[in-house]
Write a protein that holds these residues in place. Structure first.
Motif, PDB file in Angstrom:
ATOM      1  N   VAL A 123     -20.650 -35.877  67.356  1.00  0.00           N
ATOM      2  CA  VAL A 123     -19.341 -35.811  66.853  1.00  0.00           C
ATOM      3  C   VAL A 123     -18.717 -36.761  67.587  1.00  0.00           C
ATOM      4  CG1 VAL A 123     -17.364 -34.475  66.553  1.00  0.00           C
ATOM      5  CG2 VAL A 123     -19.543 -33.260  66.192  1.00  0.00           C
ATOM      6  N   VAL A 124     -18.524 -36.942  68.755  1.00  0.00           N
ATOM      7  CA  VAL A 124     -17.577 -37.816  69.453  1.00  0.00           C
ATOM      8  C   VAL A 124     -18.125 -39.227  69.516  1.00  0.00           C
ATOM      9  CG1 VAL A 124     -16.544 -38.367  71.675  1.00  0.00           C
ATOM     10  CG2 VAL A 124     -16.617 -35.790  70.887  1.00  0.00           C
ATOM     11  N   VAL A 125     -19.615 -39.395  69.971  1.00  0.00           N
ATOM     12  CA  VAL A 125     -19.901 -40.670  69.949  1.00  0.00           C
ATOM     13  C   VAL A 125     -20.659 -41.304  68.690  1.00  0.00           C
ATOM     14  CG1 VAL A 125     -21.371 -42.162  71.306  1.00  0.00           C
ATOM     15  CG2 VAL A 125     -20.527 -40.444  72.357  1.00  0.00           C
ATOM     16  N   GLY A 126     -21.101 -40.179  67.882  1.00  0.00           N
ATOM     17  CA  GLY A 126     -21.597 -40.627  66.543  1.00  0.00           C
ATOM     18  C   GLY A 126     -22.997 -41.073  66.567  1.00  0.00           C
ATOM     19  N   THR A 127     -23.806 -40.642  67.546  1.00  0.00           N
ATOM     20  CA  THR A 127     -25.148 -40.859  67.581  1.00  0.00           C
ATOM     21  C   THR A 127     -26.146 -39.911  67.540  1.00  0.00           C
ATOM     22  OG1 THR A 127     -26.847 -42.354  68.460  1.00  0.00           O
ATOM     23  CG2 THR A 127     -25.088 -41.606  69.851  1.00  0.00           C
ATOM     24  N   ASN A 128     -27.479 -40.200  67.202  1.00  0.00           N
ATOM     25  CA  ASN A 128     -28.419 -38.872  67.407  1.00  0.00           C
ATOM     26  C   ASN A 128     -29.349 -39.256  68.542  1.00  0.00           C
ATOM     27  OD1 ASN A 128     -28.120 -36.934  65.342  1.00  0.00           O
ATOM     28  ND2 ASN A 128     -28.835 -38.697  63.816  1.00  0.00           N
ATOM     29  N   ASN A 129     -28.561 -40.144  69.552  1.00  0.00           N
ATOM     30  CA  ASN A 129     -29.103 -40.319  70.787  1.00  0.00           C
ATOM     31  C   ASN A 129     -29.060 -39.338  71.871  1.00  0.00           C
ATOM     32  OD1 ASN A 129     -29.961 -43.018  69.473  1.00  0.00           O
ATOM     33  ND2 ASN A 129     -28.606 -44.248  71.030  1.00  0.00           N
ATOM     34  N   VAL A 130     -29.548 -38.122  71.329  1.00  0.00           N
ATOM     35  CA  VAL A 130     -29.492 -36.958  72.572  1.00  0.00           C
ATOM     36  C   VAL A 130     -30.880 -36.516  72.547  1.00  0.00           C
ATOM     37  CG1 VAL A 130     -28.821 -35.423  70.524  1.00  0.00           C
ATOM     38  CG2 VAL A 130     -28.569 -34.931  73.063  1.00  0.00           C
TER      39      VAL A 130
ATOM     40  N   LEU B 221     -32.720 -33.154  70.894  1.00  0.00           N
ATOM     41  CA  LEU B 221     -33.658 -33.795  70.117  1.00  0.00           C
ATOM     42  C   LEU B 221     -33.108 -34.881  69.234  1.00  0.00           C
ATOM     43  CD1 LEU B 221     -36.316 -31.205  70.170  1.00  0.00           C
ATOM     44  CD2 LEU B 221     -36.408 -33.341  71.706  1.00  0.00           C
ATOM     45  N   CYS B 222     -33.742 -36.202  69.267  1.00  0.00           N
ATOM     46  CA  CYS B 222     -32.865 -37.094  68.576  1.00  0.00           C
ATOM     47  C   CYS B 222     -33.412 -36.970  67.177  1.00  0.00           C
ATOM     48  CB  CYS B 222     -33.515 -38.562  69.137  1.00  0.00           C
ATOM     49  SG  CYS B 222     -35.221 -38.953  68.933  1.00  0.00           S
ATOM     50  N   VAL B 223     -34.429 -36.169  66.838  1.00  0.00           N
ATOM     51  CA  VAL B 223     -34.938 -35.970  65.201  1.00  0.00           C
ATOM     52  C   VAL B 223     -34.474 -34.725  64.797  1.00  0.00           C
ATOM     53  CG1 VAL B 223     -36.780 -37.495  65.463  1.00  0.00           C
ATOM     54  CG2 VAL B 223     -36.997 -35.212  66.114  1.00  0.00           C
ATOM     55  N   PHE B 224     -33.820 -33.607  65.740  1.00  0.00           N
ATOM     56  CA  PHE B 224     -33.337 -32.389  65.236  1.00  0.00           C
ATOM     57  C   PHE B 224     -32.127 -31.980  65.382  1.00  0.00           C
ATOM     58  CE2 PHE B 224     -37.371 -30.841  63.832  1.00  0.00           C
ATOM     59  CZ  PHE B 224     -38.435 -31.116  64.416  1.00  0.00           C
TER      60      PHE B 224
ATOM     61  N   THR C 230     -27.154 -39.783  60.331  1.00  0.00           N
ATOM     62  CA  THR C 230     -28.203 -39.271  59.494  1.00  0.00           C
ATOM     63  C   THR C 230     -29.565 -39.755  59.842  1.00  0.00           C
ATOM     64  OG1 THR C 230     -27.638 -40.967  58.004  1.00  0.00           O
ATOM     65  CG2 THR C 230     -26.524 -38.782  57.681  1.00  0.00           C
ATOM     66  N   LYS C 231     -29.375 -41.018  60.943  1.00  0.00           N
ATOM     67  CA  LYS C 231     -30.777 -41.373  61.285  1.00  0.00           C
ATOM     68  C   LYS C 231     -31.278 -40.883  62.812  1.00  0.00           C
ATOM     69  CE  LYS C 231     -31.080 -44.872  57.746  1.00  0.00           C
ATOM     70  NZ  LYS C 231     -29.797 -44.340  57.117  1.00  0.00           N
ATOM     71  N   PRO C 232     -32.394 -40.783  62.675  1.00  0.00           N
ATOM     72  CA  PRO C 232     -33.086 -40.430  64.169  1.00  0.00           C
ATOM     73  C   PRO C 232     -32.506 -41.373  65.284  1.00  0.00           C
ATOM     74  CG  PRO C 232     -34.987 -40.044  62.433  1.00  0.00           C
ATOM     75  CD  PRO C 232     -33.578 -40.728  61.761  1.00  0.00           C
ATOM     76  N   GLY C 233     -32.413 -40.699  66.491  1.00  0.00           N
ATOM     77  CA  GLY C 233     -32.128 -41.536  67.418  1.00  0.00           C
ATOM     78  C   GLY C 233     -33.408 -42.176  68.411  1.00  0.00           C
ATOM     79  N   PHE C 234     -32.938 -42.679  69.416  1.00  0.00           N
ATOM     80  CA  PHE C 234     -33.988 -42.902  70.534  1.00  0.00           C
ATOM     81  C   PHE C 234     -34.535 -41.979  71.023  1.00  0.00           C
ATOM     82  CE2 PHE C 234     -33.411 -47.166  69.500  1.00  0.00           C
ATOM     83  CZ  PHE C 234     -32.061 -47.834  70.064  1.00  0.00           C
ATOM     84  N   THR C 235     -35.839 -41.804  71.438  1.00  0.00           N
ATOM     85  CA  THR C 235     -36.443 -40.864  72.295  1.00  0.00           C
ATOM     86  C   THR C 235     -36.085 -41.270  73.790  1.00  0.00           C
ATOM     87  OG1 THR C 235     -38.431 -42.122  72.298  1.00  0.00           O
ATOM     88  CG2 THR C 235     -38.131 -40.329  70.612  1.00  0.00           C
ATOM     89  N   TYR C 236     -36.235 -40.442  74.498  1.00  0.00           N
ATOM     90  CA  TYR C 236     -35.771 -40.239  76.054  1.00  0.00           C
ATOM     91  C   TYR C 236     -36.260 -41.463  76.719  1.00  0.00           C
ATOM     92  CZ  TYR C 236     -35.906 -37.964  80.828  1.00  0.00           C
ATOM     93  OH  TYR C 236     -35.801 -37.513  82.087  1.00  0.00           O
ATOM     94  N   ILE C 237     -37.524 -41.849  76.691  1.00  0.00           N
ATOM     95  CA  ILE C 237     -37.963 -43.094  77.664  1.00  0.00           C
ATOM     96  C   ILE C 237     -37.377 -44.417  76.813  1.00  0.00           C
ATOM     97  CG2 ILE C 237     -39.741 -44.354  78.417  1.00  0.00           C
ATOM     98  CD1 ILE C 237     -41.331 -41.790  78.492  1.00  0.00           C
ATOM     99  N   ASP C 238     -37.376 -44.303  75.587  1.00  0.00           N
ATOM    100  CA  ASP C 238     -36.744 -45.649  74.998  1.00  0.00           C
ATOM    101  C   ASP C 238     -35.403 -45.760  75.206  1.00  0.00           C
ATOM    102  OD1 ASP C 238     -38.450 -45.751  71.441  1.00  0.00           O
ATOM    103  OD2 ASP C 238     -38.994 -46.663  73.542  1.00  0.00           O
ATOM    104  N   MET C 239     -34.623 -44.437  75.019  1.00  0.00           N
ATOM    105  CA  MET C 239     -33.133 -44.457  75.509  1.00  0.00           C
ATOM    106  C   MET C 239     -32.912 -45.113  76.617  1.00  0.00           C
ATOM    107  SD  MET C 239     -31.178 -41.040  75.578  1.00  0.00           S
ATOM    108  CE  MET C 239     -31.504 -40.336  73.930  1.00  0.00           C
ATOM    109  N   LEU C 240     -33.732 -44.837  77.643  1.00  0.00           N
ATOM    110  CA  LEU C 240     -33.311 -45.484  79.025  1.00  0.00           C
ATOM    111  C   LEU C 240     -33.509 -46.817  79.096  1.00  0.00           C
ATOM    112  CD1 LEU C 240     -35.179 -42.770  81.309  1.00  0.00           C
ATOM    113  CD2 LEU C 240     -33.001 -42.993  81.051  1.00  0.00           C
ATOM    114  N   TYR C 241     -34.379 -47.493  78.534  1.00  0.00           N
ATOM    115  CA  TYR C 241     -34.651 -48.779  78.526  1.00  0.00           C
ATOM    116  C   TYR C 241     -33.708 -49.632  77.556  1.00  0.00           C
ATOM    117  CZ  TYR C 241     -38.815 -48.649  81.052  1.00  0.00           C
ATOM    118  OH  TYR C 241     -39.655 -48.471  82.082  1.00  0.00           O
ATOM    119  N   LYS C 242     -33.075 -48.804  76.425  1.00  0.00           N
ATOM    120  CA  LYS C 242     -32.461 -49.567  75.235  1.00  0.00           C
ATOM    121  C   LYS C 242     -31.025 -49.187  75.454  1.00  0.00           C
ATOM    122  CE  LYS C 242     -36.032 -49.767  72.172  1.00  0.00           C
ATOM    123  NZ  LYS C 242     -36.706 -49.109  71.048  1.00  0.00           N
TER     124      LYS C 242
END
Lengths: 404, 676
Positions: free
Chosen positions: B118-125, B340-343, B369-381
């Motif tokens: 809601v606040v940041v607007g991403t599925n990167n969680v 989870l970035c996909v749920f 509406t789009k899946p976010g980064f997964t855990y390890i990807d997130m850390l790098y990206k």
């Protein structure tokens, strides 16, 4: 005086109404506080009304005693541990403690080891023919009695039967033998326990020999107990009558019958071990103890395991640290150190994650030693534990030395 | 003087054992057995017996910390939160990543994913469940409809055959071992797969399949081939309750049993014995964990174990199924709540439909509406990272490489109870409340929701995780969407949009010792100890076979790195050791990192027991004390993950499962020499 017997009844209407058998114990506890005979009462209360979770409570307000009225059969709190661990062994607090025979025996053994100050305690003994394991008891209520466990307001064990009373007043009864044959019923150690009347306490209270459901039978077991009862009568908390010889006889017979059943269970419990050859026993126990995960639950629970600086701790270097299962020396050392004084409280086996038959083993060993040394744990404060006591006769034996 | 026994649930693993805390004058002074609790009935494992000590460690974070001139300095909540809010406002949605904790409560987790969306607007969680049980989702949702544990702990006792796949329950799930022992007393058989001869192998298993690391899929293929050859598959079950059998049978027809024996290193007679025992059982129960999951073929491994269960009809019955064993106090809940970035919460897949659902539920617009980064990807990206109750610098593979990436991050917030390896790299460190310092629900391994009541105050200025996030949300203009004054408020919102939790209330939990298993769709529903009793949770209600192709480990030993290296746990410590290393009785058992070395290997290179050795892989090197033992076979080294000074993940390889994105932390190639 010691040995006196009374049929007692609470003089308080409210207590008499709420009590299961005359309310004498409740009134006596109230008197202990009001009459300033003790600083506090240590009793067991159903936590938040939960009959399957009896927790030790330290009460200083006499008005709160009535909350502990009645017996909780489906719970087994470790009273001796509460005293030593959280009340400093009653070192500077006078406490009236409500005790079943195993609690009293545990306390006396700890007193022998200077972990509890018996002089500061008034032991209010309750007759007991057994308690049930909490979680399993709830399942039993559902599966065997077909009731909601929370609907049960009272349980009674009598003549090898378990009767429960529900909140709507109905009662249901089942034979203990039947229940215990199906894995329900009393805790294993309770079934084989021969000590139903706590004569090692200051007074022993119960329903055997009582005239009816509005009376309590009290046996005075010590001079301290005698003083206390006299004072309670004088202060008007209880009224007493002389029990008839029939009543005394009934009580004796009930005790004998219960003891006989217990002896049968003892034989049954120990039979499989006694039938094993030495090799078979080795294999059996090595196999059992291979499941130990070094939780120290048995050590923590055992009243005879009193060392503040335990030999088995990881930093003592005796049992290798960081290993699971721990060396067989872990349970072996514990067993050898406590077996002369095991009071069959069953607390060790209650808490073992892998359900090792610890109480069964150690009490069996204790029964052997009891015969050899003529020593009954927990009965007499002046009888010292054989494995740490040297008699004059033993010292006179050639080759025996005592180094202090 | 009041001494009270207060019931609660152990803060460590995912079994959910009851204990009594002994509280005097507002302080926990001891703990006692809670014999009524249905999971553990008064017993506890070593960690559970020492449950509360960590909260009183002097290392507890008590004040917000902001890095100034390279040093973390104490500051006020006002300053710290203002700084974080202002920094987060700089970030674009794709640049922000939130790593939630497996140890936060359901309420905390729910707020964290809501904040991110809601606040940041991403599925990167994400949360740490990504690293361990993501294959449960990728493999079991298509196979059976859910990745959660299928039966309940008490019902495990009903099984007559256990297949323990890559899970050393003697050390990692002692309470489950208790159940298995009960079943064994009634004749149940235990099959166990593990390259190591652990305590489970030596004392619990009837059949130990000591396979070569990373060959699980091949082993299961062989077992299934044998079952088909013997005609022991459950034909009726397959016909009426499954789909895709033909493809599986075709795939299995290509299995060469002699080849499988060579690949796995397990004698064929043993594979046969295990296969027949499992197939002939009335009620087979697969319990599995990281041994098969933490591989770059984790999804395939779990798929194949699911195939095995379906082939033999061992699913959809109490005490049966294929059961993923989560290891954390909220391993299940964190996923349920949507970290989870996909749920989204309640396992609604991230897509337009789910976004719409939650836009309505939350009264917001424009949910991602789009899946976010997964855990390890997130850390790098993601240059802006918010990490709660997790330590990537201990648990992500190839930690040295990760460090380089993190050092370049713009802004890292770490919210935790202790300083950790990752907090050394943080720009802001926020002190959180833990366990009985707040009111909360958690969801344990068998979907068992229980409530933890507040017993003591958190130290210093430490606050519940959800409170901190709500404060940030407020500063970023979303106060009205995060208007929670208590965890109870949050749970009510959870109930309203997570159907699996709908029938669970704080009131019911207070009255139900042992908690309630979801799905619980209504307030008069008793909960669901075993799932799939009528049909599976797939769209067509059938169990789906998914044939897999065996792939060898990403990195195998060679001349330069001649050993297999695997990682794992000790019973006395917990994950990264933050809590247990600060618990004296546990730390006294094992206080430093070690490496298990087989006596033959030790002899060959002149390593003696207790020698300090250097372990090296293509990623990095660490030192550890050698433990010469036949717990490991020749050619295998074992390192636990509990010790920062001997960090196992300096060595591990970052080969990721393509769908689950968990890593191959269970196998790589290493060398070892005595430290001179």
């Amino acid at each position: 005086m010691k040995g006196d017997m009374h049929i007692a009844r609470s003089s308080d209407k409210e207590i008499l109404e709420k009590a299961e058998h005359g309310g004498a114990v409740t009134s006596l506890l109230k008197f202990a506080l009001e009459g300033k005979r003790v600083d506090a009462v240590l009793a067991v209360k159903a936590r938040d009304g939960d009959r399957y979770d009896g927790i030790p409570v330290l009460i200083t307000n006499p008005e709160e005693i009535i909350e502990t009225t009645g017996s909780l059969h489906c719970t087994s709190p470790n009273i001796a541990r509460f005293l030593t661990e959280y009340l400093d062994g009653a070192s500077n607090l006078k406490i009236a403690v409500v005790v079943k025979p195993c609690d009293a025996k545990a306390i006396i053994e700890l007193a022998k080891r200077t972990q509890i100050n018996l002089d500061n305690l008034l032991l209010i003994g309750l007759n007991c023919t057994g308690t049930l394991p909490s979680a399993k008891a709830k399942t039993m209520m559902k599966e065997e009695f077909e009731v909601d466990p929370t609907d049960v307001v009272a349980e009674d064990i009598e003549d090898n039967k378990l009767t429960i009373r529900l909140n709507d007043g109905t009662e249901k009864e089942k034979g203990l033998a039947e229940l215990e044959g199906r894995g329900y019923g009393r805790r294993e150690n309770c079934r084989r326990c021969e000590t139903n009347i706590p004569v090692m306490a200051d007074i022993a209270c119960g329903k055997w020999g009582a005239t009816d459901k509005k009376t309590t039978f009290i046996e005075v077991c010590s001079e301290k107990g005698a003083d206390f009862i006299s004072a309670a009568i004088e202060a008007g908390h209880i009224t007493v009558e002389q029990p008839s010889s029939d009543a005394i006889e009934t009580r004796k017979k009930k005790d004998e019958a219960a003891r006989e059943l217990a002896q049968q269970w003892q034989e049954k419990d120990f039979a499989s071990f006694k039938e094993m050859s030495a090799d078979e026993r080795f294999n059996y126990w090595f196999d059992q103890f291979s499941h130990c995960i070094k939780c120290y639950g048995c050590r923590d629970a055992c009243p005879i395991c009193y060392c503040k600086d335990c030999y088995l701790e990881a930093d003592r270097g005796l049992v290798a640290a960081g290993e699971v299962p721990p060396s067989i020396m872990f349970p072996m050392i514990r067993a050898t150190h406590v077996m002369d004084s095991c009071v069959n409280c069953g607390q060790c086996q209650d808490v073992c994650p892998m359900e090792l038959p610890l109480s069964r083993l150690i009490f069996m060993l204790n029964r052997e030693l009891a015969g050899i040394f003529n020593y009954e744990p927990g009965m007499d404060i002046n009888a010292l534990p054989p494995l740490r006591t040297v008699t004059d006769a033993e010292l006179a034996v050639e080759g025996v030395e005592l180094t202090l | 003087m009041s001494i009270e026994y207060v019931p609660t649930i152990c803060p460590y693993c995912s079994c959910g054992c009851g204990i009594h805390l002994v509280v005097k004058d507002g302080r926990i002074i001891g703990q006692e057995p809670w014999k009524e609790h249905p999971v553990n009935e008064g017993s506890n494992c070593p960690k559970g017996k020492n449950a509360y000590h960590y909260i009183y460690s002097k290392d507890r974070l008590k004040m917000p910390l902001v890095r100034k001139n390279g040093e973390l300095q104490e500051t006020s909540w006002e300053e710290a939160l203002d700084l974080v809010a202002s920094k987060l406002k700089e970030a674009t949605p794709e640049d922000f990543g939130f790593i939630a904790s497996c140890r936060s409560s359901n309420e905390d987790a729910y707020v964290m994913q809501k904040f991110t969306r809601v606040v940041v607007g991403t599925n990167n969680v994400e949360y740490c469940g990504r690293l361990c049980h993501s294959p449960a989702a990728t493999a079991l949702i298509p196979a059976m409809g859910s990745g959660a544990m299928q039966t309940s702990q008490p019902e495990i006792e009903l099984a007559d055959c256990f297949f323990l796949a890559g899970v050393n329950i003697n050390e990692t799930f002692p309470m489950v071992m208790r159940r298995v022992l009960r079943a064994k007393a009634r004749g149940a058989k235990v099959i166990y797969t593990d390259p190591r001869k652990t305590a489970t192998a030596r004392y619990l298993a009837d059949i130990h399949l000591q396979l070569r690391s990373g060959t699980d899929a091949a082993l299961i293929d062989a077992m299934m081939r044998i079952i088909l050859d013997e005609g022991l598959e459950d034909k009726e079950f397959i016909a009426s309750k499954t789909a895709g059998f033909d493809e599986l049978r075709d795939s299995l027809s290509k299995v060469d049993l002699k080849e499988a024996e060579k690949i796995t290193g397990v004698p064929l007679e043993k594979i046969r014995e295990a296969a027949i025992t499992y197939a002939k059982a009335e009620r087979g129960c697969i319990l599995y964990d990281q041994g098969i999951s933490q591989h770059y073929v984790g999804t395939d491994n779990v798929r194949n174990h699911a195939n095995l269960a379906l082939l033999c009809g061992h699913a959809g019955k109490p005490g049966s199924g294929i059961n993923s064993m989560r290891g954390q106090i909220n391993g299940e809940g964190g996923g349920d709540m949507g970290c989870l970035c996909v749920f989204y919460p309640g396992f609604k897949r991230v897509d337009e439909e789910s976004a719409k659902f939650f836009e309505e539920a939350w009264g917001v617009t424009n949910l991602p509406t789009k899946p976010g980064f997964t855990y390890i990807d997130m850390l790098y990206k993601c240059p802006y990272l918010y990490i709660v109750g997790a330590d990537p610098m201990m648990v992500v593979p190839d930690v040295n490489n990760l460090k380089k990436a993190l050092e370049k991050a713009n802004f890292i917030v770490v919210q935790d109870i202790f300083p950790t390896e990752i907090s050394k790299l943080a720009h802001v460190v926020l002190p959180a409340a833990t366990w009985v310092e707040r009111e909360a629900t958690h969801t344990w391994i068998d979907r068992r929701v229980q409530k933890i009541n507040k017993v003591v105050d958190p130290p210093g200025e430490a606050k519940p995780d959800w409170w901190i996030i709500c404060q940030l949300a407020e500063r970023m203009g979303y106060k009205d969407k995060f208007n929670f004054t208590s965890s109870g408020d949050i749970f009510e919102e959870v109930r309203s949009c997570v159907p699996q939790y709908k029938g669970i209330t704080y009131e019911r939990l207070a009255k139900t010792i042992g908690g309630i298993h979801w799905p619980c769709p209504a307030e008069d529903h008793p909960g669901t100890p075993t799932m799939f009793l009528e049909k599976f949770g797939t769209p067509d209600g059938l169990g789906h076979f998914q044939a897999v192709e065996y792939k060898p480990p990403a990195e195998v030993p060679d001349e330069e790195y001649p050993y297999f290296l695997t990682t794992g746990r000790s019973i006395f410590h917990y994950h990264t050791g933050a809590m247990t290393r600060r618990t004296p009785k546990l730390n006294d058992e094992i206080s430093q990192g070690f490496v298990e070395v087989n006596p033959e290997d030790a002899n060959k290179v002149g390593v003696k027991d207790k020698d300090v050795v250097t372990l090296k892989t293509r990623r990095g090197s660490i030192e550890a004390e050698a433990k010469v033992t036949d717990e490991v076979p020749p050619g295998l080294l074992f390192v636990p993950l509990h010790f920062p000074d001997s960090c196992a993940n300096v060595l591990t390889i970052s080969a990721l499962d393509p769908s689950a994105k968990c890593a191959e932390t269970k196998v790589c190639a290493a060398n070892m020499e005595v430290k001179r």
